[in-house]
Enzyme design. Sequence first.
Site, PDB file in Angstrom:
ATOM      1  N   ASP A   1       0.933  -1.104   0.081  1.00 35.95           N
ATOM      2  CA  ASP A   1       0.109   0.015   0.039  1.00 35.95           C
ATOM      3  C   ASP A   1       0.885   1.274  -0.100  1.00 35.95           C
ATOM      4  OD1 ASP A   1      -2.198   1.549  -0.038  1.00 35.95           O
ATOM      5  OD2 ASP A   1      -2.962   0.707   1.995  1.00 35.95           O
TER       6      ASP A   1
ATOM      7  N   CYS B   1      -3.678   5.383  -2.170  1.00 36.87           N
ATOM      8  CA  CYS B   1      -4.023   4.505  -3.384  1.00 36.87           C
ATOM      9  C   CYS B   1      -4.131   5.455  -4.587  1.00 36.87           C
ATOM     10  CB  CYS B   1      -5.454   4.018  -2.974  1.00 36.87           C
ATOM     11  SG  CYS B   1      -6.192   3.167  -4.255  1.00 36.87           S
TER      12      CYS B   1
HETATM   13  P1  HMG Z   1      -9.316  -4.666 -16.311  1.00 33.63           P
HETATM   14  O1  HMG Z   1      -8.699  -3.903 -17.460  1.00 33.63           O
HETATM   15  O2  HMG Z   1     -10.746  -4.481 -16.042  1.00 33.63           O
HETATM   16  O3  HMG Z   1      -8.970  -6.270 -16.690  1.00 33.63           O
HETATM   17  O4  HMG Z   1      -8.334  -4.771 -15.022  1.00 33.63           O
HETATM   18  P2  HMG Z   1      -8.886  -7.187 -18.021  1.00 33.63           P
HETATM   19  O5  HMG Z   1      -9.426  -8.479 -17.327  1.00 33.63           O
HETATM   20  O6  HMG Z   1     -10.017  -6.509 -19.042  1.00 33.63           O
HETATM   21  O7  HMG Z   1      -7.628  -7.125 -18.600  1.00 33.63           O
HETATM   22  C1  HMG Z   1      -6.887  -5.900 -19.357  1.00 33.63           C
HETATM   23  C2  HMG Z   1      -5.691  -6.213 -19.164  1.00 33.63           C
HETATM   24  O8  HMG Z   1      -4.893  -6.150 -18.046  1.00 33.63           O
HETATM   25  C3  HMG Z   1      -5.080  -7.307 -20.115  1.00 33.63           C
HETATM   26  O9  HMG Z   1      -3.724  -7.060 -20.499  1.00 33.63           O
HETATM   27  C4  HMG Z   1      -5.041  -8.287 -18.947  1.00 33.63           C
HETATM   28  O10 HMG Z   1      -3.758  -9.346 -19.172  1.00 33.63           O
HETATM   29  C5  HMG Z   1      -4.263  -7.451 -18.041  1.00 33.63           C
HETATM   30  P3  HMG Z   1      -3.594  -6.591 -22.022  1.00 33.63           P
HETATM   31  O11 HMG Z   1      -4.392  -7.517 -22.886  1.00 33.63           O
HETATM   32  O12 HMG Z   1      -4.346  -5.019 -22.160  1.00 33.63           O
HETATM   33  O13 HMG Z   1      -2.277  -6.532 -22.074  1.00 33.63           O
HETATM   34  N1  HMG Z   1      -4.513  -7.917 -16.567  1.00 33.63           N
HETATM   35  C6  HMG Z   1      -3.788  -8.298 -15.418  1.00 33.63           C
HETATM   36  N2  HMG Z   1      -2.244  -8.243 -15.621  1.00 33.63           N
HETATM   37  C7  HMG Z   1      -1.511  -8.592 -14.349  1.00 33.63           C
HETATM   38  N3  HMG Z   1      -2.137  -8.925 -13.430  1.00 33.63           N
HETATM   39  C8  HMG Z   1      -3.573  -9.239 -13.378  1.00 33.63           C
HETATM   40  C9  HMG Z   1      -4.294  -8.830 -14.444  1.00 33.63           C
HETATM   41  N4  HMG Z   1      -5.399  -8.713 -14.696  1.00 33.63           N
HETATM   42  C10 HMG Z   1      -5.742  -8.298 -15.931  1.00 33.63           C
HETATM   43  N5  HMG Z   1      -4.245  -9.673 -12.050  1.00 33.63           N
HETATM   44  C11 HMG Z   1      -7.973  -5.066 -13.102  1.00 33.63           C
HETATM   45  C12 HMG Z   1      -9.093  -5.367 -14.045  1.00 33.63           C
HETATM   46  C13 HMG Z   1      -8.368  -5.352 -11.393  1.00 33.63           C
HETATM   47  C14 HMG Z   1      -6.561  -6.143 -13.078  1.00 33.63           C
HETATM   48  C15 HMG Z   1      -7.297  -3.564 -12.874  1.00 33.63           C
HETATM   49  O14 HMG Z   1      -8.331  -2.667 -12.757  1.00 33.63           O
HETATM   50  C16 HMG Z   1      -6.086  -3.222 -11.901  1.00 33.63           C
HETATM   51  O15 HMG Z   1      -5.068  -3.939 -11.774  1.00 33.63           O
HETATM   52  N6  HMG Z   1      -6.463  -2.540 -10.816  1.00 33.63           N
HETATM   53  C17 HMG Z   1      -5.393  -2.167  -9.923  1.00 33.63           C
HETATM   54  C18 HMG Z   1      -5.926  -2.042  -8.653  1.00 33.63           C
HETATM   55  C19 HMG Z   1      -4.970  -1.770  -7.526  1.00 33.63           C
HETATM   56  O16 HMG Z   1      -4.063  -2.153  -7.629  1.00 33.63           O
HETATM   57  N7  HMG Z   1      -5.290  -0.703  -6.709  1.00 33.63           N
HETATM   58  C20 HMG Z   1      -4.539  -0.504  -5.544  1.00 33.63           C
HETATM   59  C21 HMG Z   1      -4.777  -1.673  -4.608  1.00 33.63           C
HETATM   60  S1  HMG Z   1      -6.447  -1.478  -3.790  1.00 33.63           S
HETATM   61  C22 HMG Z   1      -6.025  -0.473  -2.151  1.00 33.63           C
HETATM   62  O17 HMG Z   1      -4.837   0.095  -2.322  1.00 33.63           O
HETATM   63  C23 HMG Z   1      -6.974  -0.201  -1.028  1.00 33.63           C
HETATM   64  C24 HMG Z   1      -6.548  -1.009   0.154  1.00 33.63           C
HETATM   65  O18 HMG Z   1      -5.317  -0.586   0.406  1.00 33.63           O
HETATM   66  C25 HMG Z   1      -7.604  -0.891   1.086  1.00 33.63           C
HETATM   67  C26 HMG Z   1      -7.815   0.585   1.283  1.00 33.63           C
HETATM   68  O19 HMG Z   1      -7.267   1.572   1.794  1.00 33.63           O
HETATM   69  O20 HMG Z   1      -8.883   0.937   0.790  1.00 33.63           O
HETATM   70  C27 HMG Z   1      -6.340  -2.569  -0.328  1.00 33.63           C
HETATM   71 MG    MG Z   2      -5.012   1.299   1.956  1.00 29.36          MG
END
Ligand code: HMG
Ligand code: MG
Length: 302
Positions: free
Chosen positions: A16, A240
Site C-alpha cells: 500500500d 491509493c
Molecule cells: P481490467 O482492465 O478490467 O482487466 O483490469 P481485464 O481482465 O479486462 O484485462 C485488461 C488487461 O490487464 C489485459 O492485458 C490483462 O491481461 C491484464 P492486455 O491484454 O491489455 O495487455 N490483467 C492483468 N495483468 C496483471 N495482473 C493481473 C491482471 N488482470 C488483468 N491480475 C484489474 C482489472 C483489477 C486487473 C485492474 O483494474 C487493476 O490492476 N487495477 C489496479 C487496482 C489496484 O492495484 N489498486 C490499488 C490496490 S487496492 C488499495 O490500495 C486499497 C486497500 O489498501 C484498502 C484501502 O485502503 O481502501 C487494499
Molecule cells: Mg489502503
Amino acid sequence: MKYPARVKIIDVGPRDGLQNEKQPVPAAIKIELVQRLQDAGLKEIEVTSYVSPKWVPQMADNAEVMAGIARRAGVLYSVLTPNLKGFEAALAGKPDEIVVFGAASEAFSQRNINCSIAESIERFAPVVQAALQAGIAVRGAMSCTVGCPYEGEIAPEKVGYLAGLMKSIGVQRVDVADTIGVGTPVKVQKALEATLAHFDLDRVSGHFHDTYGQALSNTLAALDLGVWNFQSSVAGLGGCPYAKGATGNVATEDVVYLLQGMGIETGIDLDKLIDAGQFISEHLGRPTQSRVAKALLTKRAG
Ligand code: HMG
Ligand code: MG
C-alpha cells in the site's frame, strides 16, 4: 474500558505504501524493506500485488520481490490478487495469504478495479476457492467503508452488505479500510460493527489512512470495540492511486508507540522499526511521515 492485551499489526508499507510512488523503487530496496520489517518483529507483511502493470507500474516487480525475500518462520507474507490471472501469477511466489479487494462504494469499485461490486464478488469467488484449495489463507480488503472520493459518505449498511458478500464466498477475514482517511471514531465504529455482524472479532482488522489526521483516534475507537488486528505502513508511506489526494496509512511507528504507551503487547521493537522507516524514507528522498519517528529521531540526534 477493557482494551485487548495484544495487537497484531500487518505492515502494508511495501504494498500500500509503495504502490503510489511515481519513481520506480528497485526490487532490492523493497526486499530489504521487508527484511528490516521482519527484523523489527513484524509478523505479517503485505509484500506486493499482482495487478495490471499498466494500472500500477510500481508493483510490476511482484514476482522478483516475492522470490527475493528471505522468509522467516512465523511471519505471514500476503499479496493482493484481484482476479484469477493475478492469483495464478502469485502462486509461484508462494504467498501465505492472498487478498481480494472490494469496495463498499460502487464508484470506487469501478475506478479501482474496473467493475461493479457484484462483478467483483463474481471474480473473487473462484480466486478464493482456488486459494483455499491450495492451502492459502484469504483476506478481503473493503475500501471506502466510511467515505468515498466519488460518492461521499458511505452508510454502514453498505459495509455490512459487502462484508456479507465477502463471507458468502469464503473470505476468512476482512479489513475495514478508511481509504481516504475521512473517518472519525463513531463512524469508524459503525463500519466495524456492520462488519462484526458477519465476521468474528478475531477476523476483523482496521486499515486507516491518515489523510485527515484521524487514524490514531480511529485506532483507539477500534480497540474500544476489541478489534486487535490493524494495518499500517512504516513511515506512513502511501496512498491509493485511485483515491486522489489520499495520503498514506497511519504510520506503524505511531501505532506501536500508542500501543506501548497503553501497555498493549505488539512484539515490535520500535527502534528497529524507526530504522526501517528511515531506510525507506532516505531512499525516497523525503522525511518520514511518522510523528513518533520524527520525535524519537530528534531525541536520538540530541
Ligand atoms: P481490467 O482492465 O478490467 O482487466 O483490469 P481485464 O481482465 O479486462 O484485462 C485488461 C488487461 O490487464 C489485459 O492485458 C490483462 O491481461 C491484464 P492486455 O491484454 O491489455 O495487455 N490483467 C492483468 N495483468 C496483471 N495482473 C493481473 C491482471 N488482470 C488483468 N491480475 C484489474 C482489472 C483489477 C486487473 C485492474 O483494474 C487493476 O490492476 N487495477 C489496479 C487496482 C489496484 O492495484 N489498486 C490499488 C490496490 S487496492 C488499495 O490500495 C486499497 C486497500 O489498501 C484498502 C484501502 O485502503 O481502501 C487494499
Ligand atoms: Mg489502503
